[in-house]
Enzyme design. Sequence first.
Site, short mmCIF file in Angstrom:
data_model
loop_
_atom_site.label_atom_id
_atom_site.label_comp_id
_atom_site.label_asym_id
_atom_site.label_seq_id
_atom_site.Cartn_x
_atom_site.Cartn_y
_atom_site.Cartn_z
N ARG A 99 0.82 -1.27 0.04
CA ARG A 99 0.02 -0.01 0.13
C ARG A 99 1.02 1.20 0.02
O ARG A 99 1.53 1.36 0.88
CB ARG A 99 -0.95 0.00 1.05
CG ARG A 99 -1.58 1.28 1.29
CD ARG A 99 -2.61 1.38 2.58
NE ARG A 99 -3.31 2.75 2.57
CZ ARG A 99 -3.53 3.49 3.41
NH1 ARG A 99 -3.00 3.20 4.76
NH2 ARG A 99 -3.96 4.57 3.47
N HIS A 150 -3.15 10.99 0.32
CA HIS A 150 -2.71 10.88 1.85
C HIS A 150 -2.10 12.21 2.29
O HIS A 150 -0.70 12.25 2.61
CB HIS A 150 -1.56 9.74 1.87
CG HIS A 150 -1.27 9.06 3.30
ND1 HIS A 150 -1.52 7.73 3.51
CD2 HIS A 150 -1.06 9.67 4.36
CE1 HIS A 150 -1.24 7.39 4.87
NE2 HIS A 150 -0.98 8.57 5.41
N GLU A 196 -7.90 8.61 5.99
CA GLU A 196 -8.19 9.15 7.37
C GLU A 196 -8.66 10.53 7.16
O GLU A 196 -8.22 11.64 7.60
CB GLU A 196 -6.94 9.15 8.32
CG GLU A 196 -6.26 7.91 8.46
CD GLU A 196 -5.09 7.60 9.63
OE1 GLU A 196 -4.56 8.83 9.98
OE2 GLU A 196 -4.85 6.76 9.99
N TYR A 330 -5.14 1.55 15.67
CA TYR A 330 -3.88 1.59 16.26
C TYR A 330 -4.01 1.27 17.79
O TYR A 330 -3.34 0.77 18.68
CB TYR A 330 -2.90 3.02 16.28
CG TYR A 330 -2.47 3.12 15.09
CD1 TYR A 330 -1.01 2.50 14.49
CD2 TYR A 330 -3.15 3.87 14.07
CE1 TYR A 330 -0.68 2.68 13.60
CE2 TYR A 330 -2.30 3.99 12.60
CZ TYR A 330 -1.28 3.44 12.66
OH TYR A 330 -0.54 3.57 11.19
N GLU A 393 -3.86 -0.09 8.29
CA GLU A 393 -2.65 0.43 8.91
C GLU A 393 -2.69 -0.25 10.17
O GLU A 393 -3.93 -0.49 10.79
CB GLU A 393 -2.56 1.80 8.98
CG GLU A 393 -2.08 2.64 7.78
CD GLU A 393 -1.79 3.92 8.03
OE1 GLU A 393 -1.64 4.46 9.32
OE2 GLU A 393 -1.99 4.89 7.16
C1 PNW Z 1 -1.91 7.54 10.38
N1 PNW Z 1 -3.98 10.14 16.19
O1 PNW Z 1 -1.84 8.91 11.05
C2 PNW Z 1 -1.41 7.92 9.31
O2 PNW Z 1 -2.33 7.41 8.01
C3 PNW Z 1 -0.19 7.49 8.94
O3 PNW Z 1 0.37 8.44 7.70
C4 PNW Z 1 0.57 7.71 10.16
O4 PNW Z 1 2.31 7.58 9.96
C5 PNW Z 1 0.11 6.70 11.16
O5 PNW Z 1 -1.06 6.79 11.28
C6 PNW Z 1 0.91 7.09 12.59
O6 PNW Z 1 0.54 8.35 13.05
C7 PNW Z 1 -2.64 8.84 12.31
O7 PNW Z 1 -3.79 11.10 16.72
C8 PNW Z 1 -2.13 10.22 13.05
O8 PNW Z 1 -5.08 9.39 16.63
C9 PNW Z 1 -2.76 10.55 14.55
C10 PNW Z 1 -3.72 9.88 14.91
C11 PNW Z 1 -4.11 8.54 14.12
C12 PNW Z 1 -3.47 8.22 12.88
#
Ligand code: PNW
Length: 519
Positions: A99, A150, A196, A330, A393
């Site tokens: 991806r 992105h 996102e 995450y 992710e």
């Molecule tokens: C995602 N939060 O971003 C993005 O898709 C990626 O590019 C990034 O590297 C990865 O997750 C890690 O950060 C996020 O604050 C940024 O909840 C912030 C959050 C979640 C996802």
Amino acid sequence: MEIFLGFVLLSFNGYHSVIGTDDFYHDTFPNDFLWGVATSSYQIEGAWNEGGKSEHIWDRFSHDNNNWHNDTGDIACDSYHKYMEDIQLIRSLGVDFYRFSIAWTRIIPDPIAYRTGRNKSLNQPGVNYYNNVINELIKYNIKPLVTLYHWDLPQSLQEKIGGWNGSDIVDYYNDYADAAFKTFGDRVKHWITFNEPWVICWMGHGSAEYAPGIKEPSVTPYRCGHHIIKSHAKAYDTYKHRYKTTQKGIVGITMNSDTMHPKNEINQEHIDAAERGQQFMLGWFAHPIYKDGDYPKVMKDNIGDRLPKFTPQEIALNNGSFDFFGLNHYTTVLVEPAKKEFGFPGDLRLQLSRDPSWTGSGSYWLKVVPWGFRDMLNWIKKEYNNPKVIITENGITDNNGTTNDPHRIYYYRQYINQLLKAIKQDGCNVFGYTAWCLLDTFEWNRGFHEKFGLHSTDFSDPARPRTPKRSAAAYTEIVNQNGFPPVGTSTTASSSSSDVQNLIMLILLCVSFFCILNE
Ligand code: PNW
């Protein structure tokens, strides 16, 4: 009697965790399950002003010194020049797909000239770059899974039409998506329109932590979200009518969501607050596309006139504009009700926290809560009628980029194990998984400080050498085995010990029911 029942209940908790959430589950994924690894353009490519590429909002945001240590993606991992080496790393992981995202500014550097017809041609060096990446992947039988957006909006669109805050963006985005489908769609069969939208709209237009750095939480995040949903639906429609029959690909959107868990699990107000939180974070984008074309009711109720309205035609176009559901996940947060200030996220009327006992990471927001992943997948199953989901992710940070990274191995094994349970035990319709990230990259406003990679990147060396971490081998093992097949004696021993525990529990339960009946 009370003591006896108390013992039964205590044992019941233990019993539940043994067969339920915490036990490691040995089984394999469905045979056609897809394994992948991900990156995005600005985080890895570098070459920010090479090959005819124009400036985008993250170039500007970084050059304005908004990131940790004033880091920028000007060079990043230099993948613009080192993509062949990266594809060898992907190949050695043994995954089915890669991806990555296309930088809009590489293929249409001047979107206004393109739209008005002043310059109708694509930027050839940019097209060549992505053709090279795609062809090299296909040579090794690795499927390209392409994200169109992105976060790297052309700076000219930010300045001249207000970016995602302006309604004209929908047509500009459609020009770009159409050009990408037409140019690469003979080989790309999996498309993600946006990565996102929640992060784009809240962190870019509400909290100003991300580009374009707008701090207007009361209306701008909602206008941004509105235009992103309309852009997605229009691009989906373009693919369906112009390309689908010949190219036979699939199109979806990727949303990020934390699991919203009630802080007090037996308090109805906490349970309601968690549901509200889930509707505002994931439902904001998923409800219009995956449910009924419009925003969740709780958003309309709480936001009122500040939430833009869809016309009936737009609702019809939004509704069902997907072939799959992309999820970035995450972590989990605890939720309780609260009175908050006006605007986003005050409109949610809740307070978020994290359990201090949860294991942390190199990012303040990312706590290790594997069971929350399974809960999230079950919520999606229930709320959206069990759509086809792909995890686009999932991964964890540290701050030193060490190649000896047992914390990352632990995270992947535990999270992927919960995914396996969601599929095999709960019937969630998940068809693929993507580890974030292929290598240590430019982590947005956290610069090079927060590292997600399966490979480390040495940013102090102009050659940007990459080194596999131990987690790369651990991930490859999961991929090669298609999960966690039962192994040797240890597995047999643990399953037989849980069989004994189950039997004891059954006897205890029977005895306790007998006691209750006799009281
Ligand atoms: C995602 N939060 O971003 C993005 O898709 C990626 O590019 C990034 O590297 C990865 O997750 C890690 O950060 C996020 O604050 C940024 O909840 C912030 C959050 C979640 C996802």
